[in-house]
Design an enzyme around this catalytic site. Structure first.
Site, PDB file in Angstrom:
ATOM      1  N   ASP A 169      10.818  61.669  25.390  1.00 16.47           N
ATOM      2  CA  ASP A 169      10.417  62.331  24.147  1.00 16.47           C
ATOM      3  C   ASP A 169      11.399  62.003  23.031  1.00 16.47           C
ATOM      4  O   ASP A 169      12.522  62.495  23.018  1.00 16.47           O
ATOM      5  CB  ASP A 169      10.379  63.849  24.389  1.00 16.47           C
ATOM      6  CG  ASP A 169       9.970  64.636  23.157  1.00 16.47           C
ATOM      7  OD1 ASP A 169       9.509  64.030  22.178  1.00 16.47           O
ATOM      8  OD2 ASP A 169      10.118  65.882  23.178  1.00 16.47           O
ATOM      9  N   ASP A 355       7.393  59.979  17.156  1.00 13.82           N
ATOM     10  CA  ASP A 355       7.604  60.960  18.220  1.00 13.82           C
ATOM     11  C   ASP A 355       6.727  60.646  19.424  1.00 13.82           C
ATOM     12  O   ASP A 355       5.524  60.906  19.425  1.00 13.82           O
ATOM     13  CB  ASP A 355       7.280  62.364  17.680  1.00 13.82           C
ATOM     14  CG  ASP A 355       7.491  63.452  18.712  1.00 13.82           C
ATOM     15  OD1 ASP A 355       8.030  63.158  19.797  1.00 13.82           O
ATOM     16  OD2 ASP A 355       7.123  64.611  18.439  1.00 13.82           O
TER      17      ASP A 355
END
Length: 466
Positions: A169, A355
């Site tokens: 992430d 992201d």
């Protein structure tokens, strides 16, 4: 004689200086394959949008909350019903093993094995995260595999000689794992990290973490250090956060054993002192101080540390400056175009982040409105909480500014998921955020683009997939 003594003293000084210097490790390249999660996770478009808004603390329309719940009910008619809320012994802050672990007198369900294991902590300050090494060629690679429906992508990580599958992430900075501190109810079906089985695990006394993600999911627990190896890239004393409580959504997703944050260390949640990310620790041992994300629609990809594989993209790689003041891989994105048409301005100096932990592409309302105006049958559906399209629509490409350049998101990647049982209406992969607010370019963007995260000069690179 005097000059001879001076020469000897100078030579001795040089030898002493060399002896006191740290050993320079050979720089490496590492690749981690990203693999498909075998567990079917039905796509919930409104829920994915809700998760993104909450993750970045953006306003959530009431209509979206209702739509997310209704879509979950619709999915439950097609898939086995997932449990809601927290199970017994799984609530955040509710697992007694955490207290025992902090005292070094237990390892949760393994009686006696952990006794004394908590001693020798790294102290109240930053753990001694050092000794990073790389493959002999200075690189490392790990496969990434998308879960069913490309909801998230998973990669194997070796911690203390034990392999777990983590979600990488770039929008967070904590490395936390399922482990033997958790109850059996919370860990069934998960690969667990057992600190008692690692020869190198050391607890950081009094250190704790607590992280919450956009959909309300989260974890909290204690912190230690251990050897972490990703595709050959290795950190000898990497901060590893042991969850002693997790939310039910993580419990249910048995293919995911935790998360590995790759944003900047300034947003790590460990207290009383933040810890460095794996990338920050291993960067100096890499052939090049960067990693790449190769995410593919419905196919395996990879994360690679230390080099840019030029066979993975076409055309030139474009690099833009990153603003890391908020801890994200953030850049200016204030222009867009639809299907190669004339460039338009959304809001001057608009900002966006890259992201990998977000599923959808959240852009300025001006972008979403202009894009869907070119799609026959598209509408901003309040009942669904966002833009919907006919599932059989042929979608145009979308160009988005990344710094001073334009990146293309393929139309085929912008159809996310059906919102009705008939499969006639679909949730768009592009959704609107706040006007002038932070834009979040998630996996929809990455499916069309090969992306480079360069920590050496704080830049972001992108090019179309090969």
């Amino acid at each position: 004689m005097h000059s001879l003594k001076s020469i000897l003293l100078f030579a001795y000084g040089l030898l002493a200086l060399v002896a006191a210097s740290p050993t320079i490790q050979k720089r490496g390249v590492y690749k981690v394959d990203r693999v498909r999660n075998p567990n079917p996770i039905p796509r919930n478009g409104p829920r994915s949008l809700l998760k993104t808004l909450r993750k970045y603390r953006m306003p959530v329309p009431a209509s979206l909350l209702n739509a997310a719940e209704k879509q979950e009910e619709l999915i439950s008619k097609r898939e086995p019903r997932r449990r809601k809320g927290m199970g017994a012994g799984v609530t955040l802050g509710g697992v007694s093993a955490a207290a025992n672990g902090r005292q070094g007198q237990g390892r949760g369900r393994r009686k006696g094995k952990g006794k004394g294991k908590g001693q020798g902590a790294a102290g109240a300050g930053t753990a001694p995260q050092q000794g990073a090494t790389a493959n002999t060629n200075g690189t490392g690679l790990v496969v990434n595999v998308p879960e069913a429906n490309d909801v998230e992508y998973l990669s194997p990580v070796n911690i203390g000689g034990q392999v777990v599958n983590l979600d990488f992430d770039t929008g967070s900075s904590d490395l936390w794992v399922f482990n033997t501190e958790l109850s059996g109810q919370a860990t069934q079906g998960h690969a667990l990290f057992d600190p008692a089985s690692s020869a190198n695990f050391k607890l950081i006394q009094n250190a704790q973490f607590q992280i919450q993600y956009g959909d309300g999911s989260g974890a909290e627990g204690i912190v230690g250090t251990d050897v972490v190896n990703i595709g050959g890239a290795e950190v000898k004393a990497q901060a590893v956060e042991l969850a002693t409580a997790v939310t039910q959504s993580f419990v249910d997703d048995t293919a995911t054993d935790g998360l590995l944050g790759l944003a900047f260390s300034t947003i790590n949640t460990v207290q009383p002192q933040q810890q460095k990310t794996f990338f920050d620790n291993v960067m100096s041992s890499l052939a090049e101080p960067l990693f790449t994300a190769d995410l593919r629609a419905g196919a395996n990809g990879a994360y690679e540390f230390g080099r840019i594989d030029t066979s993975k993209f076409t055309g030139d790689m474009t690099f833009v400056a990153v603003n890391d003041t908020q801890g994200f891989w953030q850049f200016t994105s204030d222009k867009f175009a639809v299907d190669g048409g004339a460039a338009q301005t959304s809001v001057a100096n608009n900002q966006a982040i890259a992201d990998t932990g977000t599923t959808l592409l959240l852009a300025d309302p001006a972008v979403a409105t202009a894009y869907y105006a070119k799609v026959q049958g598209a509408q901003n559906d309040q009942q669904q909480g966002g833009f919907t399209i006919p599932c059989d629509a042929k979608l145009p490409d979308l160009q988005l500014a990344v710094g001073d350049a334009m990146a293309t998101v393929k139309g085929a990647d912008l159809n996310f998921a059906p919102v009705d049982q008939a499969g006639q209406t679909c949730f768009g992969g592009l959704q609107a955020g706040e006007s002038g607010g932070l834009q979040v370019y998630g996996d929809i963007f990455f499916k069309s683009n090969f992306v480079v995260f360069n920590g050496g000069n704080t830049t972001l690179g992108f090019a179309q997939h090969a």
